[in-house]
Design an enzyme around this catalytic site. Structure first.
Site, PDB file in Angstrom:
ATOM      1  N   CYS A  36      10.926  54.710  51.973  1.00  0.00           N
ATOM      2  CA  CYS A  36      10.670  54.355  53.377  1.00  0.00           C
ATOM      3  C   CYS A  36      10.555  55.623  54.223  1.00  0.00           C
ATOM      4  O   CYS A  36       9.709  55.704  55.109  1.00  0.00           O
ATOM      5  CB  CYS A  36      11.774  53.454  53.915  1.00  0.00           C
ATOM      6  SG  CYS A  36      11.702  51.735  53.353  1.00  0.00           S
ATOM      7  N   HIS A  73       7.530  50.230  43.693  1.00  0.00           N
ATOM      8  CA  HIS A  73       6.525  51.271  43.489  1.00  0.00           C
ATOM      9  C   HIS A  73       5.853  51.097  42.134  1.00  0.00           C
ATOM     10  O   HIS A  73       6.467  50.656  41.173  1.00  0.00           O
ATOM     11  CB  HIS A  73       7.113  52.678  43.634  1.00  0.00           C
ATOM     12  CG  HIS A  73       8.264  52.989  42.733  1.00  0.00           C
ATOM     13  ND1 HIS A  73       9.536  52.471  42.920  1.00  0.00           N
ATOM     14  CD2 HIS A  73       8.357  53.783  41.635  1.00  0.00           C
ATOM     15  CE1 HIS A  73      10.348  52.940  41.988  1.00  0.00           C
ATOM     16  NE2 HIS A  73       9.649  53.733  41.188  1.00  0.00           N
TER      17      HIS A  73
END
Length: 123
Positions: A7, A109
């Protein structure tokens, strides 16, 4: 997520080697590559694991996966065919989910890994 590494990378508060960015996705070079080409594709929105995604997230997940061939082409690891029509080169896509799946950073991811072997073992 205040303490999420990815983030922070998406918010540009931690530097990274960005290779692609749009409104929803960011792709950057892995800092500990397992192969000559090792890129990570992340959604800018935080999802801890793939298991946190639902059917409403299918378009985002599809965009993540569809980005891999484009990145492979741009980084010289896309599948090409020799004069006899046999495939050469190539890459791997991988999403680790949870501790038994080898996930180390809890932000969804996709790894895009390619280049000549041998590669370092991936978890």
């Amino acid at each position: 997520m205040d303490n999420c590494l990815f983030c922070k990378i998406a918010a540009k508060t931690i530097p990274s080697s960005v290779v692609y960015e749009d409104e929803e996705l960011l792709a950057f070079k892995d800092i500990n590559p397992a192969a000559p080409v090792h890129l990570l594709v992340i959604p800018k929105k935080h999802y801890s694991t793939l298991s946190d995604c639902g059917s409403d997230d299918a378009p985002l997940l599809g965009r993540m996966l569809a980005l891999a061939p484009r990145l492979a082409e741009e980084h010289g690891v896309s599948v090409v065919y020799d004069t006899e029509g046999q495939p050469t080169r190539g890459y791997k896509t991988l999403i680790n989910s949870g501790p038994d799946g080898g996930q180390e950073v809890y932000h969804l991811h996709l790894h895009m890994v390619g280049g000549p072997r041998p590669w370092r073992a991936m978890r």
